[in-house]
Enzyme design. Sequence first.
Site, PDB file in Angstrom:
ATOM      1  CG  MET A 131      -1.903  -1.196   1.147  1.00 48.93           C
ATOM      2  SD  MET A 131      -3.449  -0.908   1.997  1.00 48.93           S
ATOM      3  CE  MET A 131      -2.900  -0.578   3.644  1.00 48.93           C
ATOM      4  N   GLY A 132       2.154   1.109  -0.378  1.00 48.39           N
ATOM      5  CA  GLY A 132       3.036   2.268  -0.454  1.00 48.39           C
ATOM      6  C   GLY A 132       3.529   2.695   0.911  1.00 48.39           C
ATOM      7  CG  HIS A 179       7.030  -2.122   2.072  1.00 56.15           C
ATOM      8  ND1 HIS A 179       6.906  -1.035   2.905  1.00 56.15           N
ATOM      9  CD2 HIS A 179       5.810  -2.736   2.090  1.00 56.15           C
ATOM     10  CE1 HIS A 179       5.679  -0.971   3.388  1.00 56.15           C
ATOM     11  NE2 HIS A 179       4.990  -1.996   2.925  1.00 56.15           N
ATOM     12  CE  LYS A 205       3.915  -4.863  10.357  1.00 60.26           C
ATOM     13  NZ  LYS A 205       2.599  -4.720  10.954  1.00 60.26           N
ATOM     14  CG  ASP A 206       0.633  -7.208   8.075  1.00 58.16           C
ATOM     15  OD1 ASP A 206       0.261  -6.719   9.142  1.00 58.16           O
ATOM     16  OD2 ASP A 206       1.262  -6.557   7.225  1.00 58.16           O
ATOM     17  CB  VAL A 229      12.516  -5.894   8.165  1.00 53.67           C
ATOM     18  CG1 VAL A 229      13.738  -4.996   8.320  1.00 53.67           C
ATOM     19  CG2 VAL A 229      12.702  -6.845   6.988  1.00 53.67           C
ATOM     20  CG  MET A 248      11.153  -1.754  10.055  1.00 50.85           C
ATOM     21  SD  MET A 248      12.227  -1.371   8.675  1.00 50.85           S
ATOM     22  CE  MET A 248      13.736  -1.094   9.579  1.00 50.85           C
ATOM     23  NE  ARG A 290      -2.593   1.936   9.768  1.00 46.66           N
ATOM     24  CZ  ARG A 290      -3.007   0.863   9.083  1.00 46.66           C
ATOM     25  NH1 ARG A 290      -2.373  -0.280   9.211  1.00 46.66           N
ATOM     26  NH2 ARG A 290      -4.057   0.937   8.282  1.00 46.66           N
TER      27      ARG A 290
END
Length: 435
Positions: free
Chosen positions: A177-178, A184, A296-297, A323, A331, A334
């Site tokens: 989502m940038g 990322h 992470k998700d 990470v 990381m 948000r």
Amino acid sequence: MRPRTVHLALGSNEGDRRASLERAVQRLSAVPGVEVLRVSSFRESAFVGAGPAQGAYLNGVAELRTTLPLPALLAVCKAIEAEAGRRLPAPKNHPRPLDLDIVLAEGETFDGVDLVVPHPRWHLRPFVVEPLRELGVDVEGAPRTERPLLVDTPGAIAALASAWTANGCVVGLVPTMGSLHEGHASLMRIARSECDRVIATIFVNPLQFGPREDFAAYPRDLGGDMRLCAAAGVDAVFAPPVAAMYDERFCSRVAVGAAAEGMEGAVRPEHFSGVATVVARLFAITRPHRAYFGEKDAQQLAVIRRMTHDLGFPIRVVPCPIVREPDGLAMSSRNVYLGADDRRASTILFRALSSAQHAFARGERDRDGLLARARAVLASEPRALLDYLELRREGDLEPLPPGPIAGGRMLVAARFERGVRPVRLLDNMALVEES
Ligand code: PAF
């Protein structure tokens, strides 16, 4: 094929360099369908780049007229290199008796595993630019292969990805989502190391935000994101406007069942259906061979794995390690909204998970004991407002059967509400025997 002009860069830094270049030109002239029109003067340039210490290169450019398709011309070049004594496949950045690169082809592009025309870096190499200029080529106006390409329509990215696949490339997809960060970048680097072409998508997906969530305020920075994608070696960035992903009549949703229940699914009821819908749509548009998601998700990863399997997408979902900042905070885009005090407090998630992991490594196998240990650490930080702490089966995150556990993944979510704006942080950790 109709005859067209092709420019070939010639280089040598091993053996009798001039003789190798001249012999290569003779060999090319003898190939049916190839006419050597002109050859630039040869010039010397020091070796630059990583690799063993080595002598200077002698370089030039040959201008050809050829009816050969570009892959056939590449095969001819490889045969001439091999005849000159070059070891093939060539080790990267090692000295070589002969190097022949197709640099430009009049009115033509090619984008495949072993060949990209225009050569992606020709304009950055003075030992190519100067000889081209000497031959009268308008180097400022000559075409370039842009990397990463920025594409904003589903049709254009679909055409690009299917051309890559048709040319034999393994295509990797990194959906985001940038507001990109090092987490990322690590997904992109893993994709880069496993695929011939990497597509990153940047799309803040309205379907996965609840009515009171931060869709409008979600951080956006396309310029910074493009720089990060370029540094991570991404080939194309797909950044569509909302209307290109969901037209005004769009009304389909991927419903996800058990994998989306509990934990994030309980706090954000429509979230995983929105994630699964956009990921399915991105898969359908780009048809990658592999797709990269961060651990992470973890629940998102479980939902996407399930959806990919259930809907039969022939795509390998690749999980990528979390990470962390040096102090352990996972990381996340948000994190920028944490105030200084919440930022300091936020490491409590990592510390709580680590305490359970240490206990597991020391032999604790009681699920409630492990959870209690992590919960006690979390309770020591009043700024962390706990949403859930769970210990689930590794991979699909199903509940663990009763009794002593052999491993699993501990997941936590907590709110920090005293910063720039309230932030929910997620983290998780596999409980494993220490090696
Ligand atoms: O993890 C994310 O950034 C998003 O949920 C994803 C997978 C790109 C879908 O919008």
